[in-house]
Design a protein around this motif. Structure first.
Motif, PDB file in Angstrom:
ATOM      1  N   GLN A  34       0.825  -1.208   0.000  1.00 10.67           N
ATOM      2  CA  GLN A  34       0.000   0.000   0.000  1.00 10.67           C
ATOM      3  C   GLN A  34       0.856   1.255   0.000  1.00 10.67           C
ATOM      4  O   GLN A  34       0.659   2.166   0.791  1.00 10.67           O
ATOM      5  CB  GLN A  34      -0.955  -0.004   1.187  1.00 10.67           C
ATOM      6  CG  GLN A  34      -1.891  -1.161   1.177  1.00 10.67           C
ATOM      7  CD  GLN A  34      -2.744  -1.217   2.430  1.00 10.67           C
ATOM      8  OE1 GLN A  34      -2.511  -0.521   3.397  1.00 10.67           O
ATOM      9  NE2 GLN A  34      -3.751  -2.055   2.394  1.00 10.67           N
ATOM     10  N   SER A  39      -4.884   4.938  -0.945  1.00  7.07           N
ATOM     11  CA  SER A  39      -3.742   4.266  -0.320  1.00  7.07           C
ATOM     12  C   SER A  39      -3.278   5.012   0.928  1.00  7.07           C
ATOM     13  O   SER A  39      -2.946   4.396   1.941  1.00  7.07           O
ATOM     14  CB  SER A  39      -2.582   4.147  -1.302  1.00  7.07           C
ATOM     15  OG  SER A  39      -2.926   3.325  -2.375  1.00  7.07           O
ATOM     16  N   ARG A  68      -5.659   4.295   3.774  1.00  4.78           N
ATOM     17  CA  ARG A  68      -5.435   2.971   4.377  1.00  4.78           C
ATOM     18  C   ARG A  68      -4.201   2.979   5.283  1.00  4.78           C
ATOM     19  O   ARG A  68      -4.232   2.433   6.385  1.00  4.78           O
ATOM     20  CB  ARG A  68      -5.285   1.913   3.295  1.00  4.78           C
ATOM     21  CG  ARG A  68      -6.607   1.464   2.710  1.00  4.78           C
ATOM     22  CD  ARG A  68      -6.446   0.216   1.862  1.00  4.78           C
ATOM     23  NE  ARG A  68      -5.506   0.380   0.766  1.00  4.78           N
ATOM     24  CZ  ARG A  68      -5.821   0.822  -0.442  1.00  4.78           C
ATOM     25  NH1 ARG A  68      -7.071   1.158  -0.721  1.00  4.78           N
ATOM     26  NH2 ARG A  68      -4.903   0.938  -1.376  1.00  4.78           N
ATOM     27  N   ARG A  69      -3.120   3.607   4.827  1.00  8.07           N
ATOM     28  CA  ARG A  69      -1.902   3.657   5.644  1.00  8.07           C
ATOM     29  C   ARG A  69      -2.137   4.395   6.959  1.00  8.07           C
ATOM     30  O   ARG A  69      -1.718   3.951   8.020  1.00  8.07           O
ATOM     31  CB  ARG A  69      -0.763   4.335   4.879  1.00  8.07           C
ATOM     32  CG  ARG A  69      -0.090   3.451   3.873  1.00  8.07           C
ATOM     33  CD  ARG A  69       1.235   4.022   3.439  1.00  8.07           C
ATOM     34  NE  ARG A  69       1.174   5.374   2.915  1.00  8.07           N
ATOM     35  CZ  ARG A  69       0.973   5.684   1.641  1.00  8.07           C
ATOM     36  NH1 ARG A  69       0.785   4.733   0.751  1.00  8.07           N
ATOM     37  NH2 ARG A  69       0.965   6.943   1.247  1.00  8.07           N
ATOM     38  N   GLU A  89      -5.017   4.894   8.476  1.00  9.67           N
ATOM     39  CA  GLU A  89      -5.919   4.105   9.320  1.00  9.67           C
ATOM     40  C   GLU A  89      -5.172   2.977  10.018  1.00  9.67           C
ATOM     41  O   GLU A  89      -5.415   2.706  11.196  1.00  9.67           O
ATOM     42  CB  GLU A  89      -7.074   3.538   8.494  1.00  9.67           C
ATOM     43  CG  GLU A  89      -8.099   4.576   8.103  1.00  9.67           C
ATOM     44  CD  GLU A  89      -9.133   4.059   7.136  1.00  9.67           C
ATOM     45  OE1 GLU A  89      -8.930   2.974   6.529  1.00  9.67           O
ATOM     46  OE2 GLU A  89     -10.170   4.740   6.983  1.00  9.67           O
ATOM     47  N   HIS A  90      -4.254   2.328   9.318  1.00  7.43           N
ATOM     48  CA  HIS A  90      -3.471   1.246   9.927  1.00  7.43           C
ATOM     49  C   HIS A  90      -2.552   1.786  11.026  1.00  7.43           C
ATOM     50  O   HIS A  90      -2.407   1.153  12.081  1.00  7.43           O
ATOM     51  CB  HIS A  90      -2.661   0.483   8.882  1.00  7.43           C
ATOM     52  CG  HIS A  90      -3.492  -0.380   7.998  1.00  7.43           C
ATOM     53  ND1 HIS A  90      -4.246  -1.435   8.455  1.00  7.43           N
ATOM     54  CD2 HIS A  90      -3.698  -0.334   6.663  1.00  7.43           C
ATOM     55  CE1 HIS A  90      -4.879  -2.009   7.447  1.00  7.43           C
ATOM     56  NE2 HIS A  90      -4.566  -1.349   6.345  1.00  7.43           N
ATOM     57  N   MET A  91      -1.930   2.937  10.784  1.00  6.15           N
ATOM     58  CA  MET A  91      -1.055   3.513  11.799  1.00  6.15           C
ATOM     59  C   MET A  91      -1.863   3.944  13.024  1.00  6.15           C
ATOM     60  O   MET A  91      -1.438   3.720  14.163  1.00  6.15           O
ATOM     61  CB  MET A  91      -0.282   4.713  11.228  1.00  6.15           C
ATOM     62  CG  MET A  91       0.644   5.352  12.251  1.00  6.15           C
ATOM     63  SD  MET A  91       1.923   4.258  12.899  1.00  6.15           S
ATOM     64  CE  MET A  91       3.076   4.296  11.552  1.00  6.15           C
ATOM     65  N   GLU A  92      -3.034   4.535  12.806  1.00  5.23           N
ATOM     66  CA  GLU A  92      -3.885   4.931  13.930  1.00  5.23           C
ATOM     67  C   GLU A  92      -4.291   3.699  14.731  1.00  5.23           C
ATOM     68  O   GLU A  92      -4.291   3.725  15.968  1.00  5.23           O
ATOM     69  CB  GLU A  92      -5.121   5.680  13.419  1.00  5.23           C
ATOM     70  CG  GLU A  92      -6.004   6.239  14.511  1.00  5.23           C
ATOM     71  CD  GLU A  92      -7.066   5.284  15.014  1.00  5.23           C
ATOM     72  OE1 GLU A  92      -7.559   5.488  16.137  1.00  5.23           O
ATOM     73  OE2 GLU A  92      -7.396   4.315  14.298  1.00  5.23           O
ATOM     74  N   HIS A  93      -4.617   2.608  14.057  1.00  4.18           N
ATOM     75  CA  HIS A  93      -4.983   1.371  14.752  1.00  4.18           C
ATOM     76  C   HIS A  93      -3.803   0.849  15.573  1.00  4.18           C
ATOM     77  O   HIS A  93      -3.977   0.422  16.717  1.00  4.18           O
ATOM     78  CB  HIS A  93      -5.449   0.315  13.749  1.00  4.18           C
ATOM     79  CG  HIS A  93      -5.780  -0.997  14.382  1.00  4.18           C
ATOM     80  ND1 HIS A  93      -6.917  -1.189  15.132  1.00  4.18           N
ATOM     81  CD2 HIS A  93      -5.108  -2.166  14.406  1.00  4.18           C
ATOM     82  CE1 HIS A  93      -6.932  -2.429  15.588  1.00  4.18           C
ATOM     83  NE2 HIS A  93      -5.843  -3.046  15.157  1.00  4.18           N
ATOM     84  N   LEU A  94      -2.617   0.903  15.015  1.00  2.53           N
ATOM     85  CA  LEU A  94      -1.424   0.456  15.720  1.00  2.53           C
ATOM     86  C   LEU A  94      -1.175   1.304  16.975  1.00  2.53           C
ATOM     87  O   LEU A  94      -0.850   0.781  18.037  1.00  2.53           O
ATOM     88  CB  LEU A  94      -0.209   0.522  14.793  1.00  2.53           C
ATOM     89  CG  LEU A  94       1.138   0.158  15.390  1.00  2.53           C
ATOM     90  CD1 LEU A  94       1.197  -1.339  15.666  1.00  2.53           C
ATOM     91  CD2 LEU A  94       2.251   0.561  14.443  1.00  2.53           C
ATOM     92  N   LEU A 136      -4.587  -1.348  19.318  1.00  2.48           N
ATOM     93  CA  LEU A 136      -3.932  -2.616  19.012  1.00  2.48           C
ATOM     94  C   LEU A 136      -4.625  -3.806  19.661  1.00  2.48           C
ATOM     95  O   LEU A 136      -4.810  -4.848  19.051  1.00  2.48           O
ATOM     96  CB  LEU A 136      -2.475  -2.541  19.445  1.00  2.48           C
ATOM     97  CG  LEU A 136      -1.502  -3.498  18.815  1.00  2.48           C
ATOM     98  CD1 LEU A 136      -1.569  -3.438  17.299  1.00  2.48           C
ATOM     99  CD2 LEU A 136      -0.096  -3.203  19.284  1.00  2.48           C
TER     100      LEU A 136
END
Length: 143
Positions: free
Chosen positions: A15, A22, A25-26, A28-33, A37
């Motif tokens: 991604q 894109s 998505r990046r 959103e993934h970093m915020e989730h991390l 988590l």
């Protein structure tokens, strides 16, 4: 198969695209991390690296702030306004300052989720300026 095709496919899987979908998505993934988590069982509240890194005095807060800064960098690349960038930097800076309080810094960090607030600011910008990147139930909607 030429090497450029191979690298293009790897970048697509990772991604690494520069298109708004894109980037969304990046981020959103970093915020989730950083914020969600896993779930703390007794209180049923999600926590992430942002709270966990508070166990390392100063250095952990600096790492969490740097990761929050990466989200702001991605927002900058989307062409967000200076006012929006300043608000997001203020959120990360306030989160960093809260985390510097010895031992009790994790408690306000547990409730003040700067990266989640910044994600909301970015999503509003994306939805307004790049509606083709809108996501419904985890899928990208093509218009």
């Amino acid at each position: 198969m030429p090497m450029t095709d191979h690298f293009d496919r790897l970048a697509e899987k990772a991604q690494l695209g520069r298109d708004p979908a894109s980037v969304r998505r990046r981020i959103e993934h970093m915020e989730h991390l950083l914020e969600g988590l896993f779930v703390v069982p007794v209180i049923n509240r999600r926590i992430g690296l942002d709270v966990i890194l508070d166990a390392l005095p100063v250095a952990g807060d600096a790492v969490a702030a740097a990761l929050g800064g990466w989200i702001i960098w991605e927002a900058r690349n989307l062409g967000m306004s200076k006012w929006q960038m300043a608000r997001m930097a203020g959120n990360v800076g306030f989160d960093f300052a809260l985390g510097l309080i010895p031992w009790v810094g994790a408690i306000p960090d547990f409730f003040f989720r700067s990266n989640t607030m910044n994600l909301k600011i970015i999503k509003r910008h994306l939805d307004r300026h790049f509606p083709e990147s809108a996501v419904v139930e985890g899928e990208i909607v093509k218009r």
